[in-house]
Each structure stands twice: as C-alpha cells, then as structure tokens.
Write a protein that holds these residues in place. Structure first.
Motif, short mmCIF file in Angstrom:
data_model
loop_
_atom_site.label_atom_id
_atom_site.label_comp_id
_atom_site.label_asym_id
_atom_site.label_seq_id
_atom_site.Cartn_x
_atom_site.Cartn_y
_atom_site.Cartn_z
N LEU A 106 1.54 6.65 -6.97
CA LEU A 106 0.49 7.58 -7.35
C LEU A 106 0.93 9.03 -7.18
O LEU A 106 0.44 9.92 -7.89
CB LEU A 106 -0.78 7.32 -6.54
CG LEU A 106 -1.52 6.01 -6.89
CD1 LEU A 106 -2.65 5.75 -5.90
CD2 LEU A 106 -2.02 6.04 -8.33
N ASN A 107 1.86 9.28 -6.27
CA ASN A 107 2.36 10.63 -6.05
C ASN A 107 3.57 10.95 -6.92
O ASN A 107 4.10 12.06 -6.86
CB ASN A 107 2.73 10.84 -4.58
CG ASN A 107 1.51 10.90 -3.69
OD1 ASN A 107 0.47 11.43 -4.11
ND2 ASN A 107 1.61 10.38 -2.50
N LEU A 134 0.83 -1.21 0.00
CA LEU A 134 0.00 0.00 0.00
C LEU A 134 0.86 1.26 0.00
O LEU A 134 0.59 2.21 -0.74
CB LEU A 134 -0.95 0.00 1.20
CG LEU A 134 -1.88 1.21 1.32
CD1 LEU A 134 -2.77 1.33 0.09
CD2 LEU A 134 -2.72 1.10 2.59
N ASP A 135 1.91 1.27 0.80
CA ASP A 135 2.82 2.42 0.84
C ASP A 135 3.47 2.63 -0.52
O ASP A 135 3.57 3.76 -1.01
CB ASP A 135 3.87 2.21 1.93
CG ASP A 135 4.84 3.38 2.06
OD1 ASP A 135 4.41 4.55 1.95
OD2 ASP A 135 6.04 3.12 2.27
N ALA A 173 2.27 1.72 -3.44
CA ALA A 173 1.23 2.22 -4.37
C ALA A 173 0.99 3.69 -4.16
O ALA A 173 0.86 4.45 -5.15
CB ALA A 173 -0.05 1.42 -4.17
N LYS A 174 0.96 4.14 -2.93
CA LYS A 174 0.76 5.57 -2.65
C LYS A 174 1.92 6.39 -3.20
O LYS A 174 1.72 7.47 -3.78
CB LYS A 174 0.61 5.80 -1.15
CG LYS A 174 -0.73 5.34 -0.61
CD LYS A 174 -0.81 5.55 0.90
CE LYS A 174 -2.15 5.07 1.46
NZ LYS A 174 -2.23 5.21 2.92
N GLN A 175 3.15 5.89 -3.03
CA GLN A 175 4.32 6.60 -3.58
C GLN A 175 4.25 6.68 -5.10
O GLN A 175 4.55 7.73 -5.68
CB GLN A 175 5.61 5.90 -3.14
CG GLN A 175 5.93 6.06 -1.67
CD GLN A 175 7.28 5.45 -1.32
OE1 GLN A 175 8.27 5.71 -1.99
NE2 GLN A 175 7.30 4.63 -0.27
#
Length: 136
Positions: free
Chosen positions: A134-135, A127-128, A130-132
């Motif tokens: 997306l950013n 999840l971390d 994926a967030k990185q």
C-alpha cells in the motif's frame, strides 16, 4: 491465490482434500476482509508417486502457468501485480512472471531463505507485506 500442492503427487492427500483446505483458507482470509477471486493450485511434482501427477509441469511454481491462467481469466496486469509467499520460489515466481514485486515472509521457510537475484522484499508477515504494498 496460487499454491503448489505437491502432497497430491506424493500421495499424502487427495486433490479433493487440497481443494477443501484451499477453500477453508479462502474462507478464513475473507472473514478478515480479504477478497480472493480464485484459487489456482498445482498438484504435480516430478518426484511424485501418484500416476498422472508425477510430472514436471508449467504450473508448478516458480514456473508461471498459474499466473498466466489467472491473467487470462481475470484480465490481470501482471506488471502491476504482487506476490506474497513464504518460500523463495514464491518470489522467483513473481520475478519469472514479471510482476511488480514479490514479498518473502519471515514465516515458515522464508525466515531462513534469501531473496533471489536482488529482487523482492522481505516482510514479517502478510499484514506487513500488505502495508508495504500500500505504501509502494
């Protein structure tokens, strides 16, 4: 999804068992909203004990055989792709395939390994990562 499955070459489980487990992982990820178009796996290992699987091949990460196959079958732009894995060889795979970035998860082996050649990023979990991405 790309995965080394050296347990086949080492005689721990059959190739059919590897397919069953990979399909279960795909099912679980899809239940949480992930979309897995295909699973590529390498059943080989040069020190394996099972004849025919005990080879040094181009598909075993960090070699890029699985990336090339996925690229050709799904028209993937590897330069715009990311790799997320829990071993240094996963990030090396991304580097070797000229991917945009590789993420080393701090789960499993990744919490003790370093990034190769100043390439890649660390992430706590999928999840971390994926967030990185997306950013990015």
């Amino acid at each position: 999804m790309v995965t080394n499955q050296s347990g086949v070459a080492r005689g721990y489980f059959s190739e059919q068992d590897a397919v069953i487990v990979n399909n279960r992982v795909k099912q679980l990820l899809e239940q949480d909203g992930a979309c897995i178009d295909a699973i590529y796996y390498c059943p080989h290992h040069p020190k394996g004990v099972v004849e025919g699987y005990n080879i040094d091949c181009e598909c075993r990460k960090p070699n890029i055989g699985m990336a090339i196959k996925a690229k050709n079958e799904h028209q993937i732009d590897l330069s715009e792709s990311y790799m997320i894995g829990d071993k240094k060889i996963d990030v090396e795979f991304a580097l070797n395939a000229n991917m945009k970035n590789g993420y080393l998860l701090a789960t499993g082996h990744g919490k003790e390994e370093e990034l190769p050649n100043n390439y890649g990023c660390k992430a706590k979990n999928i999840l971390d990562a994926a967030k990185q991405i997306l950013n990015d």
